[in-house]
Enzyme design. Structure first.
Site, PDB file in Angstrom:
ATOM      1  N   ASP A 158       8.298  39.660   2.259  1.00  0.00           N
ATOM      2  CA  ASP A 158       8.501  38.634   1.247  1.00  0.00           C
ATOM      3  C   ASP A 158       9.979  38.263   1.153  1.00  0.00           C
ATOM      4  OD1 ASP A 158       7.477  37.093  -1.068  1.00  0.00           O
ATOM      5  OD2 ASP A 158       8.810  38.411  -2.210  1.00  0.00           O
ATOM      6  N   GLU A 174       8.652  36.100   6.038  1.00  0.00           N
ATOM      7  CA  GLU A 174       8.648  34.846   5.287  1.00  0.00           C
ATOM      8  C   GLU A 174      10.097  34.397   5.199  1.00  0.00           C
ATOM      9  OE1 GLU A 174       7.976  32.755   0.990  1.00  0.00           O
ATOM     10  OE2 GLU A 174       8.811  34.749   1.175  1.00  0.00           O
TER      11      GLU A 174
HETATM   12  O1  TEU Z   1       8.519  33.615  -2.283  1.00  0.00           O
HETATM   13  C1  TEU Z   1       9.825  33.717  -1.833  1.00  0.00           C
HETATM   14  C2  TEU Z   1      10.418  32.526  -1.402  1.00  0.00           C
HETATM   15  O2  TEU Z   1      11.440  32.665  -0.787  1.00  0.00           O
HETATM   16  C3  TEU Z   1       9.784  31.191  -1.656  1.00  0.00           C
HETATM   17  O3  TEU Z   1       9.381  31.038  -2.953  1.00  0.00           O
HETATM   18  C4  TEU Z   1      10.798  30.176  -1.348  1.00  0.00           C
HETATM   19  O4  TEU Z   1      11.911  30.458  -2.096  1.00  0.00           O
HETATM   20  C5  TEU Z   1      10.308  28.807  -1.699  1.00  0.00           C
HETATM   21  O5  TEU Z   1       9.341  28.451  -0.766  1.00  0.00           O
HETATM   22  C6  TEU Z   1      11.449  27.828  -1.699  1.00  0.00           C
HETATM   23  O6  TEU Z   1      11.951  27.585  -0.454  1.00  0.00           O
HETATM   24  C7  TEU Z   1       7.949  34.839  -2.464  1.00  0.00           C
HETATM   25  C8  TEU Z   1       6.503  34.742  -2.867  1.00  0.00           C
HETATM   26  O7  TEU Z   1       5.795  34.051  -1.883  1.00  0.00           O
HETATM   27  C9  TEU Z   1       6.391  34.104  -4.217  1.00  0.00           C
HETATM   28  O8  TEU Z   1       5.056  34.016  -4.626  1.00  0.00           O
HETATM   29  C10 TEU Z   1       7.190  34.925  -5.209  1.00  0.00           C
HETATM   30  O9  TEU Z   1       7.192  34.288  -6.465  1.00  0.00           O
HETATM   31  C11 TEU Z   1       8.620  35.124  -4.737  1.00  0.00           C
HETATM   32  O10 TEU Z   1       8.663  35.606  -3.416  1.00  0.00           O
HETATM   33  C12 TEU Z   1       9.328  36.144  -5.593  1.00  0.00           C
HETATM   34  O11 TEU Z   1       8.854  37.412  -5.260  1.00  0.00           O
END
Ligand code: TEU
Length: 551
Positions: free
Chosen positions: A200, A242
């Site tokens: 994540d 990610e």
């Molecule tokens: O998301 C992390 C993240 O980097 C994305 O939200 C990104 O910032 C966004 O697409 C903007 O570019 C993860 C999880 O997928 C999300 O559900 C969580 O809320 C987040 O981490 C915090 O843990």
């Protein structure tokens, strides 16, 4: 040679608390998911990615972890997890877990200890500043829901850093003990049967944070370390990052040296392709995809893209230009409450495409025809919708619609007690869109997905081959690309507009008679020379040119 499993996988993402309840408390759980493995097996998925399953105050859908070695009691026990892993393995299905280690929950005992006691061994597990950081209102990820990235903690008497919400303090990755602990966490879940992790917010894990420096430099040695450790513990386990970063930055997440061996993450989410796919769909124009495929950064040979159309977050359009983003918004999120964070859309795919079956098929055929391993989110296979009355990203996390009853077959509890309400209004209500009725209907979207997945599993060249976009005079709406691999050669035609076309591909005919393996309709027998190929509006045709070494 047998290819690596993640290159030929079909990944299915499950929100455990919204999938299937087994004990009548209104919350989906691991035993419920286990009881639905046969459904997933029939659908053809080979890998299930679980959104976070650990104990958590649940202020960010479980992405605020308070114990990395446990299971959220709402979802079951460690025993239930091992049983799930065992049952899944028996069906040839692997499990990927979300590893959320950029931050913990503020309720995690590590953070509580750290803030309460300056002498705590956990103090330097987090990122502190004695002075008010000048950039404390910068670098916000959730505008509208978050106002700062440094927050003053009264107990600690210092400011702590949080890239995301203030209840998600960032771990300090320059602390040796943090690195060691996270390797232990990975080892723990690998022993219990996980096949790997979705990392994540990977770029934020690697970021070295200093007050006044935003963004900070990245420390890729963390990824080097993980890869080595994971592979040492379990040879075929994978790391999926990610990393929603620029195309120039991405290859660094897979390989220490450009073009070098794949010694970091095995897989990367293809955010670039994702946004371009949506732009192409919005404009009915293949050009954004032609450009995106041409500019696709070259990954290390064993590294792999993970493609997706929708995930559990907003559809993030921040990497498009204002004009491009406006086009996508106008087409797919015309109302303000469908949008979020000034950059994204909080809807599911089927309603975005107005339930237009041919267009939904085209969208998913295209995703599955992109280079990489497809990732599908639960409910997309039946065309589930969103509930815009729910706040933020909750709109796309409603319970799985198993049947047309009031409870949608999700739980035996009273619907008032459900973790989230069943979608009960509009054209995508469970009464109208559900697995039970789609199973009985041979022409349903679910049946189509079963076929799509079966076909894609028979086309390994899509997962492993080199993509080439054909440089031919074609209508703007048409994308023609091919994959060449020892496993075979396949030619893929997609029409992004709702206007029928005829294309002439005689210059690409191969040495073997071509055969159509998948199409939106029966186009009749193929001539050996691919002249005058009809393509319906929003149509697609997958044509095999050569069978490879799979025999
Ligand atoms: O998301 C992390 C993240 O980097 C994305 O939200 C990104 O910032 C966004 O697409 C903007 O570019 C993860 C999880 O997928 C999300 O559900 C969580 O809320 C987040 O981490 C915090 O843990």
């Amino acid at each position: 040679m047998s290819e690596r499993w993640y290159k030929e996988a079909v990944v299915y993402c499950v929100e455990v608390d919204s999938f299937q309840d087994s004990n009548g408390d209104g919350c989906g759980d691991l035993r419920g998911l286990t009881s639905r493995l046969d459904y997933l097996s029939r659908l053809g998925v080979t890998c299930v990615w679980l959104n976070p399953i650990h104990p958590s105050p649940q202020r960010d859908n479980g992405y605020d972890v308070s114990d990395y070695y446990g299971i959220d009691p709402r979802l079951g026990t460690l025993g239930d997890f091992v049983e799930l892993a065992t049952q899944a393995r028996q069906r040839g299905i692997r499990l990927l877990l979300d590893l959320v280690v950029n931050h913990t929950s503020d309720q995690h005992p590590w953070f509580q200890s750290a803030r309460n006691d300056p002498g705590s061994p956990y103090r330097d597990w987090y990122v502190w500043s004695s002075e008010e950081p000048p950039d404390r209102r910068q670098g916000i990820v959730f505008p509208g829901e978050q106002t700062e990235t440094w927050t003053f903690d009264n107990k600690a008497g210092q400011w702590y850093f949080h890239r995301f919400y203030d209840f998600q303090p960032d771990l300090n990755w320059s602390t040796r003990a943090v690195r060691e602990e996270v390797k232990k966490i990975m080892g723990f879940w690998l022993q219990l049967g996980a096949s790997g992790f979705r990392i994540d917010a990977a770029p934020f894990v690697l970021e070295q944070v200093t007050p006044g420096v935003d963004p900070g430099p990245l420390d890729f040695s963390i990824l080097d370390d993980w890869r080595q450790d994971v592979q040492w513990r379990t040879a075929d386990a994978v790391v999926l990052c990610e990393a929603n970063v620029s195309p120039e930055e991405l290859p660094k997440y897979c390989a220490a040296a450009p073009g070098g061996p794949n010694d970091r993450a095995h897989m990367l989410f293809a955010f670039g392709i994702n946004a371009r796919l949506w732009l192409a769909l919005a404009r009915g124009d293949a050009e954004p995809l032609v450009e995106s495929l041409a500019a696709l950064p070259k990954l290390a040979a064993m590294a792999q893209w993970a493609t997706f159309l929708r995930n559990h977050d907003e559809l993030d359009l921040s990497r498009l230009t204002d004009e491009q983003r406006n086009d996508v918004m106008r087409e797919f999120a015309p109302k303000q409450d469908m949008r979020i964070y000034n950059r994204g859309i909080r809807r599911r795919l089927a309603p975005m495409l107005k339930g237009e079956r041919r267009r939904i098929e085209l969208a998913y055929a295209l995703q599955f025809a992109m280079p990489g391993t497809p990732v599908l989110r639960y409910g997309e296979e039946i065309g589930m919708g969103e509930d815009l009355r729910l706040p933020g990203r909750e709109s796309i996390r409603t319970p799985m619609q198993w049947d047309g009853s009031r409870s949608a077959g999700f739980s035996s509890a009273s619907p008032a007690e459900f973790v989230r309400p069943i979608l009960s209004r509009g054209a995508f209500a469970a009464r109208l869109v559900n697995i039970g009725s789609e199973r009985r209907d041979n022409g349903s979207l679910l049946r189509w997905f079963e076929q799509l997945i079966r076909v894609v599993r028979e086309c390994p060249e899509i997962g492993v081959g080199e993509p080439t976009v054909l440089d031919l005079p074609l209508p703007r709406s048409v994308l023609v690309h091919r994959f060449d691999a020892p496993e075979g050669t396949i030619l893929l035609l997609h029409n992004l507009a709702d206007v029928a076309v005829t294309v002439d591909l005689r210059s690409v005919a191969g040495s073997e008679p071509p055969s159509e393996v998948f199409a939106d309709a029966d186009y009749g027998p193929l001539a050996t020379k691919l002249t005058e190929l009809d393509l319906h509006g929003w149509g697609y045709r997958w044509i095999r040119l050569r069978r490879g070494n799979r025999g």
